[in-house]
Design a protein around this motif. Structure first.
Motif, PDB file in Angstrom:
ATOM      1  N   GLY A  39      16.681 -41.915  23.812  1.00 35.19           N
ATOM      2  CA  GLY A  39      15.818 -40.824  24.248  1.00 35.19           C
ATOM      3  C   GLY A  39      16.180 -39.541  23.536  1.00 35.19           C
ATOM      4  N   PRO A  40      15.293 -38.562  23.580  1.00 33.81           N
ATOM      5  CA  PRO A  40      15.482 -37.348  22.756  1.00 33.81           C
ATOM      6  C   PRO A  40      16.447 -36.352  23.383  1.00 33.81           C
ATOM      7  CG  PRO A  40      13.419 -37.219  23.934  1.00 33.81           C
ATOM      8  CD  PRO A  40      14.043 -38.511  24.356  1.00 33.81           C
ATOM      9  N   ASN A  41      17.613 -36.790  23.762  1.00 33.40           N
ATOM     10  CA  ASN A  41      18.598 -35.887  24.342  1.00 33.40           C
ATOM     11  C   ASN A  41      19.579 -35.463  23.253  1.00 33.40           C
ATOM     12  OD1 ASN A  41      20.693 -34.692  25.675  1.00 33.40           O
ATOM     13  ND2 ASN A  41      20.568 -36.056  27.459  1.00 33.40           N
ATOM     14  N   LYS A  42      19.351 -34.249  22.715  1.00 33.88           N
ATOM     15  CA  LYS A  42      20.061 -33.821  21.513  1.00 33.88           C
ATOM     16  C   LYS A  42      21.581 -33.820  21.701  1.00 33.88           C
ATOM     17  CE  LYS A  42      18.307 -30.632  18.032  1.00 33.88           C
ATOM     18  NZ  LYS A  42      17.743 -29.269  17.887  1.00 33.88           N
ATOM     19  N   SER A  43      22.044 -33.287  22.831  1.00 34.55           N
ATOM     20  CA  SER A  43      23.489 -33.147  22.998  1.00 34.55           C
ATOM     21  C   SER A  43      24.151 -34.512  23.206  1.00 34.55           C
ATOM     22  CB  SER A  43      23.810 -32.228  24.178  1.00 34.55           C
ATOM     23  OG  SER A  43      23.285 -32.795  25.365  1.00 34.55           O
ATOM     24  N   LEU A  44      23.455 -35.401  23.920  1.00 33.78           N
ATOM     25  CA  LEU A  44      24.011 -36.749  24.120  1.00 33.78           C
ATOM     26  C   LEU A  44      24.136 -37.465  22.779  1.00 33.78           C
ATOM     27  CD1 LEU A  44      24.898 -38.999  26.076  1.00 33.78           C
ATOM     28  CD2 LEU A  44      22.526 -39.771  26.115  1.00 33.78           C
ATOM     29  N   ILE A  45      23.075 -37.402  21.967  1.00 35.59           N
ATOM     30  CA  ILE A  45      23.094 -38.083  20.667  1.00 35.59           C
ATOM     31  C   ILE A  45      24.215 -37.517  19.792  1.00 35.59           C
ATOM     32  CG2 ILE A  45      21.825 -38.356  18.505  1.00 35.59           C
ATOM     33  CD1 ILE A  45      19.351 -38.804  20.110  1.00 35.59           C
ATOM     34  N   ALA A  46      24.325 -36.181  19.771  1.00 36.15           N
ATOM     35  CA  ALA A  46      25.372 -35.574  18.947  1.00 36.15           C
ATOM     36  C   ALA A  46      26.745 -36.044  19.391  1.00 36.15           C
ATOM     37  CB  ALA A  46      25.283 -34.054  19.022  1.00 36.15           C
ATOM     38  N   LYS A  47      26.880 -36.324  20.691  1.00 34.87           N
ATOM     39  CA  LYS A  47      28.188 -36.745  21.210  1.00 34.87           C
ATOM     40  C   LYS A  47      28.513 -38.197  20.829  1.00 34.87           C
ATOM     41  CE  LYS A  47      30.690 -36.356  25.651  1.00 34.87           C
ATOM     42  NZ  LYS A  47      31.795 -37.065  25.173  1.00 34.87           N
ATOM     43  N   MET A 117      19.984 -36.029  10.117  1.00 38.07           N
ATOM     44  CA  MET A 117      19.091 -36.652  11.106  1.00 38.07           C
ATOM     45  C   MET A 117      19.556 -36.373  12.533  1.00 38.07           C
ATOM     46  SD  MET A 117      18.580 -40.364   9.317  1.00 38.07           S
ATOM     47  CE  MET A 117      18.128 -41.269  10.768  1.00 38.07           C
ATOM     48  N   PHE A 118      20.879 -36.362  12.733  1.00 43.03           N
ATOM     49  CA  PHE A 118      21.399 -36.299  14.104  1.00 43.03           C
ATOM     50  C   PHE A 118      22.095 -34.992  14.429  1.00 43.03           C
ATOM     51  CE2 PHE A 118      21.107 -40.813  13.117  1.00 43.03           C
ATOM     52  CZ  PHE A 118      20.284 -41.213  14.148  1.00 43.03           C
ATOM     53  N   ASN A 119      21.952 -34.003  13.542  1.00 40.63           N
ATOM     54  CA  ASN A 119      22.448 -32.679  13.874  1.00 40.63           C
ATOM     55  C   ASN A 119      23.967 -32.691  14.106  1.00 40.63           C
ATOM     56  OD1 ASN A 119      22.257 -30.002  14.332  1.00 40.63           O
ATOM     57  ND2 ASN A 119      21.712 -30.181  16.505  1.00 40.63           N
ATOM     58  N   ILE A 120      24.704 -33.326  13.203  1.00 40.51           N
ATOM     59  CA  ILE A 120      26.156 -33.372  13.313  1.00 40.51           C
ATOM     60  C   ILE A 120      26.720 -32.140  12.606  1.00 40.51           C
ATOM     61  CG2 ILE A 120      28.240 -34.690  12.765  1.00 40.51           C
ATOM     62  CD1 ILE A 120      26.490 -37.178  12.650  1.00 40.51           C
ATOM     63  N   SER A 121      27.726 -31.491  13.221  1.00 41.49           N
ATOM     64  CA  SER A 121      28.287 -30.286  12.600  1.00 41.49           C
ATOM     65  C   SER A 121      29.095 -30.672  11.362  1.00 41.49           C
ATOM     66  CB  SER A 121      29.187 -29.548  13.584  1.00 41.49           C
ATOM     67  OG  SER A 121      30.367 -30.299  13.779  1.00 41.49           O
ATOM     68  N   LEU A 122      29.240 -29.716  10.470  1.00 44.27           N
ATOM     69  CA  LEU A 122      29.914 -29.986   9.196  1.00 44.27           C
ATOM     70  C   LEU A 122      31.358 -30.449   9.430  1.00 44.27           C
ATOM     71  CD1 LEU A 122      29.653 -29.876   6.120  1.00 44.27           C
ATOM     72  CD2 LEU A 122      30.620 -27.588   6.204  1.00 44.27           C
ATOM     73  N   HIS A 123      31.985 -29.840  10.423  1.00 43.37           N
ATOM     74  CA  HIS A 123      33.378 -30.164  10.700  1.00 43.37           C
ATOM     75  C   HIS A 123      33.518 -31.623  11.144  1.00 43.37           C
ATOM     76  CE1 HIS A 123      37.050 -28.045  10.534  1.00 43.37           C
ATOM     77  NE2 HIS A 123      37.462 -28.470  11.716  1.00 43.37           N
ATOM     78  N   THR A 124      32.659 -32.050  12.074  1.00 44.53           N
ATOM     79  CA  THR A 124      32.689 -33.443  12.524  1.00 44.53           C
ATOM     80  C   THR A 124      32.349 -34.371  11.372  1.00 44.53           C
ATOM     81  OG1 THR A 124      31.741 -32.531  14.532  1.00 44.53           O
ATOM     82  CG2 THR A 124      31.971 -34.913  14.443  1.00 44.53           C
ATOM     83  N   LEU A 125      31.370 -33.946  10.571  1.00 39.00           N
ATOM     84  CA  LEU A 125      30.954 -34.780   9.430  1.00 39.00           C
ATOM     85  C   LEU A 125      32.132 -35.049   8.499  1.00 39.00           C
ATOM     86  CD1 LEU A 125      28.720 -36.106   7.683  1.00 39.00           C
ATOM     87  CD2 LEU A 125      28.515 -33.913   6.532  1.00 39.00           C
ATOM     88  N   THR A 126      32.915 -33.993   8.207  1.00 40.39           N
ATOM     89  CA  THR A 126      34.066 -34.169   7.311  1.00 40.39           C
ATOM     90  C   THR A 126      35.034 -35.196   7.892  1.00 40.39           C
ATOM     91  OG1 THR A 126      33.914 -31.780   7.298  1.00 40.39           O
ATOM     92  CG2 THR A 126      35.480 -32.773   5.786  1.00 40.39           C
ATOM     93  N   THR A 127      35.251 -35.123   9.209  1.00 45.81           N
ATOM     94  CA  THR A 127      36.181 -36.073   9.824  1.00 45.81           C
ATOM     95  C   THR A 127      35.633 -37.485   9.769  1.00 45.81           C
ATOM     96  OG1 THR A 127      36.441 -34.293  11.405  1.00 45.81           O
ATOM     97  CG2 THR A 127      37.728 -36.266  11.780  1.00 45.81           C
ATOM     98  N   ILE A 128      34.340 -37.641  10.070  1.00 46.52           N
ATOM     99  CA  ILE A 128      33.741 -38.976   9.994  1.00 46.52           C
ATOM    100  C   ILE A 128      33.918 -39.534   8.582  1.00 46.52           C
ATOM    101  CG2 ILE A 128      31.576 -40.279  10.127  1.00 46.52           C
ATOM    102  CD1 ILE A 128      30.624 -38.331  12.220  1.00 46.52           C
ATOM    103  N   PHE A 129      33.625 -38.663   7.624  1.00 45.97           N
ATOM    104  CA  PHE A 129      33.748 -39.023   6.224  1.00 45.97           C
ATOM    105  C   PHE A 129      35.155 -39.525   5.897  1.00 45.97           C
ATOM    106  CE2 PHE A 129      32.633 -38.224   1.776  1.00 45.97           C
ATOM    107  CZ  PHE A 129      31.275 -38.466   1.832  1.00 45.97           C
TER     108      PHE A 129
END
Lengths: 220, 216
Positions: A39-47, A117-129
């Motif tokens: 569902g379109p719950n932005k904060s849940l998806i980002a989490k 697509m999922f509005n991930i912050s740059l900081h989290t993105l770097t860690t995922i990377f």
């Protein structure tokens, strides 16, 4: 000097482009289906999206590594390796690296698109990377190990994953923990160091382990 | 010239609970060829695989120059070339690339193939398939590519599983010529076969896998 040995591994992917595109397309299909279900719950998806990325990566790496030795086994190339006086550890190492490079690395490159697509912050993105870069080679080598174990069994489609998935758990725990720390604003270098040490432990030892596993599996 | 003796003593092999073969004994020395004959499923391939050390024996032993091949110090693979019924060819490589690849694994003769590949391709008449992918070749041509390994190896022991299958008449004669050359140069050949071509050879041995008797 060993150019033909490189070429053989690389041509396996270049002359079968679906080996490269199948994991990539599978990954994006699964990732893009998730929001439809949640569902379109932005904060849940980002989490939860970092976790979803990791789970999807696991299934993708299973897809590419669970039948890794099947062709070489059926064509008798494994027999040829084991009846040659040349040592094959380096070749097995190359196989792991090239399998990772052509099946998982393209996905890692496209992760920034997922983050848009999922509005991930740059900081989290770097860690995922970072966690993906350190963790996925381990996943691929363990998957390949499972495929070596079950190579001689003709109906081995499910046994390999059942054996290997439990060994993915340490990598998963530390990656998830690193991502959670960074989204809570905590330091995460400990987890990265642990991932790095797992990588440095698994990658150099895996070729030797694989060689003995192949020797046992071929005996069936 | 290096002397090589192969001794197989009371070899017994089980697969699961099935007895594949038992009490197989033979010996072979330079200049001899052994034909392993018998009906399908009698364990020819398994015996050949155990000679190469990739099949575990339940009982008995295989010695090359009086050293058990399971002994880690026995580097018998330096002297042995094995071509199984799977041809050890990669479907994604061309004929030439495959032979180049196989040549890399044969340390007995480093670069003879690289320097003059056409000479080797000509022997089995596969020159025109040089740049074909192996997946595009017919069974017979695949077999010929696989057997071309024998042309550029300097190893003394050839262990071959059904080398004559899929081959046409000309290639069969070429292969037998190659065998004769190898035997005269003091090599050893162990081959499983359904076609008896022992009349070409002076010193040939039989191993009939149904009974266990060796006739000189």
């Amino acid at each position: 000097m060993n150019s033909i040995i490189f070429k053989k591994e690389i041509y396996t992917y270049f002359r079968n482009l679906n080996y490269i595109f199948l994991p990539l397309i599978f990954f994006f299909l699964v990732i893009s289906i998730f929001p439809l279900v949640i569902g379109p719950n932005k904060s849940l998806i980002a989490k939860i999206i970092p976790g979803i990325i990791w789970i999807t990566i696991i299934f993708t790496s299973l897809l590419s590594s669970s039948n890794f030795f099947k062709d070489d086994y059926n064509n008798g190339i494994i027999e040829m390796y084991l009846t040659s006086e040349k040592s094959i550890e380096f070749i097995l190492f190359l196989k792991i690296i090239i399998c990772w490079f052509f099946t998982i690395f393209p996905i890692i490159i496209f992760i920034p698109i997922v983050s848009i697509m999922f509005n991930i912050s740059l900081h989290t993105l770097t860690t995922i990377f970072l966690t993906l870069l350190l963790g996925t080679p381990v996943l691929v080598s363990i998957g390949i190990f499972g495929s070596a174990l079950t190579m001689g069994i003709s109906k081995n489609n499910i046994l390999g994953p059942i054996i290997t998935v439990p060994f993915y758990i340490p990598v998963l725990i530390f990656s998830a923990s690193a991502i959670e720390s960074v989204s809570n604003g905590l330091p995460y270098d400990l987890q990265i160091y642990v991932l790095l040490s797992i990588l440095l432990l698994i990658l150099p030892t895996m070729p030797y382990l694989l060689k003995y596993t192949l020797r046992i599996s071929i005996n069936n | 010239m290096k002397n090589i003796d192969i001794l197989v003593d009371n070899a017994t092999c089980l697969r699961g609970d099935n007895l594949i073969f038992d009490n197989i004994s033979f010996n072979l020395s330079n200049g001899e060829i052994l034909f392993i004959m018998g009906p399908n499923g009698c364990g020819k391939t398994t015996l050949i695989r155990s000679l190469c050390g990739i099949q575990h024996l339940e009982n008995g032993c295989i010695k090359i120059n009086n050293v058990n091949i399971n002994n880690p110090e026995c580097n018998f693979l330096e002297n042995l070339v094995y071509i199984g019924h799977n041809d050890s060819l990669s479907e994604n490589l061309t004929t030439y690339e495959n032979l180049e690849y196989l040549n890399k694994f044969d340390l007995s003769n480093k670069d003879e193939f690289i320097s003059n590949p056409n000479k080797f391709l000509k022997f089995f008449d596969i020159s025109k398939y040089k740049n074909y992918l192996v997946s595009e070749l017919s069974q017979g041509n695949k077999k010929k590519v696989a057997l071309s390994r024998l042309l550029f190896t300097n190893k003394k022991i050839w262990v071959l599983d059904e080398p004559l299958s899929f081959l046409d008449e000309d290639s069969k004669n070429n292969l037998i010529k190659l065998f004769l050359d190898h035997i005269t140069n003091g090599g050893l050949i162990v081959t499983s076969t359904h076609i008896d071509f022992s009349n070409y050879f002076e010193k040939s041995k039989y191993l009939n896998m149904k009974g266990i008797n060796i006739n000189e």
